[in-house]
Design an enzyme around this catalytic site. Structure first.
Site, PDB file in Angstrom:
ATOM      1  N   CYS A 184       0.896  -1.211  -0.053  1.00 23.47           N
ATOM      2  CA  CYS A 184      -0.098   0.128   0.076  1.00 23.47           C
ATOM      3  C   CYS A 184       0.774   1.259  -0.007  1.00 23.47           C
ATOM      4  CB  CYS A 184      -1.065   0.015   1.087  1.00 23.47           C
ATOM      5  SG  CYS A 184      -0.229  -0.270   2.816  1.00 23.47           S
TER       6      CYS A 184
ATOM      7  N   GLU B  80      -5.818   3.892  -7.992  1.00 20.80           N
ATOM      8  CA  GLU B  80      -4.673   2.972  -7.462  1.00 20.80           C
ATOM      9  C   GLU B  80      -4.685   1.606  -8.235  1.00 20.80           C
ATOM     10  OE1 GLU B  80      -3.343   1.379  -2.951  1.00 20.80           O
ATOM     11  OE2 GLU B  80      -5.407   0.924  -3.712  1.00 20.80           O
TER      12      GLU B  80
HETATM   13  O1  TXE Z   1      -9.759  -5.525  -1.057  1.00 23.69           O
HETATM   14  P1  TXE Z   1     -10.857  -5.406   0.156  1.00 23.69           P
HETATM   15  P2  TXE Z   1      -9.729  -6.717  -1.855  1.00 23.69           P
HETATM   16  C1  TXE Z   1      -6.572  -3.031  -3.018  1.00 23.69           C
HETATM   17  C2  TXE Z   1      -6.071  -3.510  -4.450  1.00 23.69           C
HETATM   18  C3  TXE Z   1      -7.236  -4.662  -4.622  1.00 23.69           C
HETATM   19  C4  TXE Z   1      -8.449  -3.903  -4.139  1.00 23.69           C
HETATM   20  C5  TXE Z   1      -9.496  -5.175  -4.074  1.00 23.69           C
HETATM   21  O2  TXE Z   1      -6.221  -2.742  -5.280  1.00 23.69           O
HETATM   22  O3  TXE Z   1      -6.929  -4.779  -6.268  1.00 23.69           O
HETATM   23  O4  TXE Z   1      -7.986  -3.444  -2.878  1.00 23.69           O
HETATM   24  O5  TXE Z   1      -8.765  -6.113  -3.089  1.00 23.69           O
HETATM   25  C6  TXE Z   1     -12.915  -7.222   3.697  1.00 23.69           C
HETATM   26  N1  TXE Z   1     -17.173  -5.273   5.640  1.00 23.69           N
HETATM   27  N2  TXE Z   1      -5.967  -3.423  -2.025  1.00 23.69           N
HETATM   28  O6  TXE Z   1     -11.183  -6.961  -2.632  1.00 23.69           O
HETATM   29  O7  TXE Z   1     -12.406  -5.287  -0.394  1.00 23.69           O
HETATM   30  C7  TXE Z   1     -12.250  -8.525   3.006  1.00 23.69           C
HETATM   31  O8  TXE Z   1     -12.728  -9.693   3.301  1.00 23.69           O
HETATM   32  C8  TXE Z   1     -16.065  -5.744   6.445  1.00 23.69           C
HETATM   33  C9  TXE Z   1      -5.265  -2.603  -1.162  1.00 23.69           C
HETATM   34  O9  TXE Z   1      -8.843  -7.902  -1.349  1.00 23.69           O
HETATM   35  O10 TXE Z   1     -10.507  -3.887   0.676  1.00 23.69           O
HETATM   36  C10 TXE Z   1     -10.574  -8.326   3.205  1.00 23.69           C
HETATM   37  O11 TXE Z   1     -10.517  -9.140   4.663  1.00 23.69           O
HETATM   38  N3  TXE Z   1     -15.008  -6.267   5.742  1.00 23.69           N
HETATM   39  C11 TXE Z   1      -4.897  -2.981   0.076  1.00 23.69           C
HETATM   40  C12 TXE Z   1     -10.451  -7.045   3.544  1.00 23.69           C
HETATM   41  O12 TXE Z   1     -11.769  -6.331   3.691  1.00 23.69           O
HETATM   42  C13 TXE Z   1     -15.053  -6.380   4.426  1.00 23.69           C
HETATM   43  C14 TXE Z   1      -4.546  -4.472   0.255  1.00 23.69           C
HETATM   44  C15 TXE Z   1      -9.917  -6.152   2.532  1.00 23.69           C
HETATM   45  O13 TXE Z   1     -10.584  -6.290   1.157  1.00 23.69           O
HETATM   46  C16 TXE Z   1     -15.914  -5.820   3.568  1.00 23.69           C
HETATM   47  C17 TXE Z   1      -5.363  -5.152  -0.484  1.00 23.69           C
HETATM   48  C18 TXE Z   1     -17.090  -5.463   4.330  1.00 23.69           C
HETATM   49  N4  TXE Z   1     -18.269  -4.891   3.640  1.00 23.69           N
HETATM   50  C19 TXE Z   1      -6.096  -4.705  -1.486  1.00 23.69           C
HETATM   51  N5  TXE Z   1     -15.777  -6.086   2.409  1.00 23.69           N
HETATM   52  C20 TXE Z   1      -3.893  -2.354   0.885  1.00 23.69           C
HETATM   53  N6  TXE Z   1      -4.085  -0.851   1.041  1.00 23.69           N
HETATM   54  O14 TXE Z   1      -2.967  -2.507   1.640  1.00 23.69           O
HETATM   55  C21 TXE Z   1     -14.469  -6.806   2.285  1.00 23.69           C
HETATM   56  N7  TXE Z   1     -14.027  -6.632   3.401  1.00 23.69           N
END
Ligand code: TXE
Length: 497
Positions: free
Chosen positions: A304, A401
């Protein structure tokens, strides 16, 4: 070099039936729905995990609440630190097993898993362990008038906030969980962790080690399942006092909103951004390219704090893009289990498809793809590390991003223009300035909108240095002493005597 052999313990662990970890025991949920863990280097299923439901959420929150009011409240601050130190010892003792698990589940090159997910996690735990016995309030002088000789005094207490819900992304499935677990336990809180559905098993192994370390049952719990169901139920649970989340910006905003709506639950949100790396004209082309590789392309850009926007003095732009293309084309792309691999796969299919669609978007907007911009023809979710030359800060790849190995480049003429370009984003997690002119750097630092700013380095985090975003990149800070504010409530006590 060829692939390392997987340890027998890793193969055996993956073959187990996985579910959750509640009150010190592995629990397979009451529902029979499961989901698969896919090795991103091959696209093959390597483990199966039970999908949590309301019953497991309730059980875990109950266990965490009982431990918070019971055994953990009765554990002295020093002993809480000892527990974290013993867990750090066990992470180190089992480091190869944990690193291999992380690499097969996330596609992270094994050397990075060893250094970051395991090595750095142990360091973070030891840092938080030190804080556990040093969190305290203040004695205050009170100025109330004394009419009949009465006296006053006041003091503050830092009290643990309660049961913390930690929502974890897939990019550092052990380390980011350890950040949240270390902060919570050092402060006297207990925790329920919800790993990403892409990387749900590594933490189950860490929980077993936590038990071996003597961390009492109920203090750490893990519930697996989707964000929308399990994550959301955890936030809505009445025993949840605080949510700490690392992940994407839209999910983070929705998590923050529902935590607020559920009775002003405290939140720490560490979201991504569109981080800038800016190189001043005194840097040589070679040094600029070394800096770009460090800032933007480690672990396929899936960090990130990594840089995605690169600002290069116009005088150096052509030479930088040429040398960077040469350096990227020489990088070794391969299996995460090969110790010489520099570029592995993207972590999951959805992310891979998102990156491919961003390549299309760059082409549709007539941005020049200087290098890469395509999927690699091999099993798994591999793409070429990519260089895009943008036309302005308004291009999609200067705004969205990507979280992938895509550096987007713009040239600038002078430092006023550079600062305006760096700040032309609603986000502000990190940034870096690269120059030998420290006097110039010192003058620019206050004008750059980022929660962490590096000079002549990028993406290095340290437990002593607060980390978190300005603007839409988040709320709150992890590490340093700054975490204490987010895991404790400040209680004021006034006394007349
Ligand atoms: O992320 P999410 P995702 C970015 C990266 C990627 C995009 C999507 O660009 O392509 O995010 O990835 C939980 N209530 N990053 O779908 O949705 C989910 O189960 C509660 C940046 O993996 O943000 C997971 O455990 N929780 C990032 C966590 O949130 C919820 C690192 C992250 O999922 C939820 C990873 C809800 N409504 C991806 N919905 C960084 N900044 O480090 C989802 N989750």
């Amino acid at each position: 070099m060829s692939e390392i052999n997987l340890l027998e313990s890793v193969t055996a662990f993956l073959q187990r039936t996985h579910g959750h970890y509640i009150n010190g025991a592995s629990v397979f949920g009451q529902g029979n729905k499961t989901f698969s863990v896919v090795n991103p280097a091959s696209g093959e299923t390597i483990a199966t995990v039970n999908q949590g439901e309301e019953a497991e959420v309730n059980q875990a929150m109950q266990a965490a609440s009982e431990a918070f009011h019971g055994v953990w409240a009765q554990t002295s601050p020093l002993e809480r630190g000892n527990c974290l130190n013993r867990l750090a010892d066990l992470l180190q003792k089992n480091s190869e097993e944990l690193a291999q698990l992380e690499s097969v589940c996330s596609g992270k090159p094994i050397q990075l898993s060893r250094i970051l997910d395991v090595g750095a996690s142990a360091d973070y735990l030891r840092y938080f362990a030190g804080w556990s016995s040093k969190i305290s309030g203040e004695t205050l002088n009170v100025s109330l008038p004394s009419l009949k000789g009465e006296k006053y005094t006041a003091f503050t207490r830092r009290e643990p906030i309660g049961v913390v819900v930690g929502i974890i992304p897939w990019n550092f499935s052990i380390m980011i969980a350890i950040w949240k677990l270390g902060a919570a336990l050092a402060s006297g809180c207990t925790i329920v962790l919800k790993p990403s559905e892409y990387t749900p098993v590594t933490l189950l192994r860490v929980a077993e080690l936590a038990k071996e370390a003597g961390i009492p049952d109920g203090v750490i719990n893990i519930i697996n399942g989707s964000g929308r169901h399990v994550g959301s139920s955890l936030i809505h649970h009445p025993q949840c006092a605080k949510v700490t989340f690392t992940g994407s910006i839209p999910t983070g905003i929705s998590v923050g909103k529902s935590a607020l709506e559920q009775g002003l639950k405290r939140t720490t949100l560490e979201l991504g951004g569109k981080n800038a790396a800016a190189f001043l004209a005194d840097m040589s082309v070679e040094k600029i390219v070394d800096g770009i590789l460090e800032a933007g392309y480690v672990y396929q850009g899936q960090i990130c704090a990594a840089a995605e926007r690169f600002f290069i003095p116009s005088v150096h732009m052509e030479a930088v893009l040429q040398l960077l293309s040469e350096r990227l084309s020489a990088m070794k792309i391969g299996s995460p289990l090969d110790e010489s691999t520099e570029v592995g796969p993207l972590a999951n299919r959805e992310h891979y498809e998102k990156i491919l669609s961003l390549f299309d978007k760059a082409r549709q907007e007539d941005c020049e793809i200087v290098y890469g911009g395509y999927a690699l023809e091999r099993a798994g979710f591999f793409v070429a590390p990519t260089i895009v030359r943008a036309k302005s800060t308004e291009d999609a790849l200067m705004k969205e991003e990507t979280f992938g190995p895509i550096g987007t480049f713009l040239s600038y003429e002078d430092e006023e223009e550079l600062i305006a370009m760096m700040n032309a984003t609603p986000f502000g997690l990190s940034a870096s300035l690269w120059t030998n002119d420290l006097s110039k750097a010192m003058r620019m630092i206050p004008r750059i909108e980022a929660g962490i700013l590096w000079v002549n380095m990028h993406t290095f985090l340290d437990p002593a240095v607060p980390f978190g975003g300005m603007k839409s990149s988040g709320i709150g800070r992890e590490f340093g002493s700054a975490f204490i504010e987010h895991y404790t409530e400040l209680k004021s006590v006034m006394m007349r005597y």
